[in-house]
Motif scaffolding. Structure first.
Motif: not given
Length: 298
Positions: A80-104
């Motif tokens: 519960r503690r890990v998943l409560s941190q949610g996901v991050d944003l990382v670059p998908a291109s020079a203009q767009l971002w995407r969600t990332s679960t790598d840290y989770l």
């Protein structure tokens, strides 16, 4: 739009020979309009290439994670503690971002490392076998570390009992049977987004990869310098010729993706070694079901 506070993190890594000395930071990729820096780190027996990317820590919730609050094999409070941190944003291109679960996923692996047993040790063994044997020292394409860690996360939920991970040999085979099933069915679901198949579009010859992994599972002595089950120069195969057909059952019936089915696979490799009566009964029930299916097909 408020993007929150950004920092830098490592969202991916690759293994293989390096063009520059270990420890060097290569900014050439930025001039090629790629949004990462390459960092080379020597691990002693090979060089690890980290891609350093900007990360925006937003703790975004993802609907797909809402049903992941209970996963066998993970302590509920830490999950519960890990998943409560949610996901991050990382670059998908020079203009767009995407969600990332790598840290989770990294945090989930850390939770596995805090438990008694050989979960992370099994990952380390197979990572080295993959690099040195299945990928011929990194000279051929094949499975990545990301593939292997995803298989370990699934194996940890399918085999949640501490006794499953008490011995290194048994721990390695618990990861192996899940990996073999994924290769035979050509489907490795993402641990937090099960609808996403990590083998789809990989460009790998999955038939060749399967043969290499099955060969190791049948005779690990050929790929390991020292192994607890070493039986001499020509040990007998551990499995029968019907293994691949058995491994493909989850493709036609997803209910097979369960502990009892994978216990049948462990029994095929003679590494089941579980004393729990309920679990033995469930395994035997699935075994009888597979035998019935096999007799109908003949």
């Amino acid at each position: 739009m408020d993007t929150g506070i950004g920092d830098w993190g490592t969202a991916a890594c690759r293994w293989g020979p390096a063009e520059k000395a270990a420890g060097s930071l290569n900014a050439d990729s930025l001039r090629e309009e790629q949004l990462h820096l390459s960092l080379l780190v020597s691990s002693g027996w090979r060089t690890i290439r980290f891609h350093v990317v900007p990360v925006v820590r937003r703790g975004l919730g993802v609907p797909a994670l809402e049903g992941a609050q209970q996963m066998p094999g993970f302590p509920e409070a830490s999950l519960r503690r890990v998943l409560s941190q949610g996901v991050d944003l990382v670059p998908a291109s020079a203009q767009l971002w995407r969600t990332s679960t790598d840290y989770l996923l990294t945090r989930l692996l850390g939770e596995l490392g805090s438990l008694q047993g050989h979960r992370l040790d099994s990952l380390s063994v197979l990572d080295r076998v993959n690099h040195e044997s299945w990928r011929d020292g990194g000279r051929t394409d094949g499975l990545t570390f990301s593939h292997l860690k995803m298989v370990l996360l699934w194996a940890s939920t399918l085999f949640p009992a501490p006794e499953d991970w008490a011995e290194l040999q048994g721990a390695v085979y618990r990861v192996l049977v899940v990996l073999l099933c994924c290769l035979a069915t050509r489907r490795l679901p993402h641990f937090l987004h099960p609808h996403h198949n990590l083998l789809q579009g990989s460009g790998l010859d999955l038939g060749v990869v399967y043969q290499r992994v099955e060969g190791f599972a049948s005779q690990p002595e050929a790929a390991l310098r020292i192994h607890a089950t070493h039986l001499g120069r020509s040990p007998p195969p551990r499995v029968s010729s019907g293994l691949k057909a058995l491994l493909q059952l989850p493709a036609s019936d997803p209910t097979y993706w369960a502990t009892a089915y994978f216990d049948v696979l462990l029994d095929k490799f003679q590494v089941f070694n579980i004393q729990d009566e309920d679990r033995i009964a469930a395994m035997q029930s699935i075994f009888q079901k597979t035998r019935t299916l096999g007799s109908k097909e003949r």
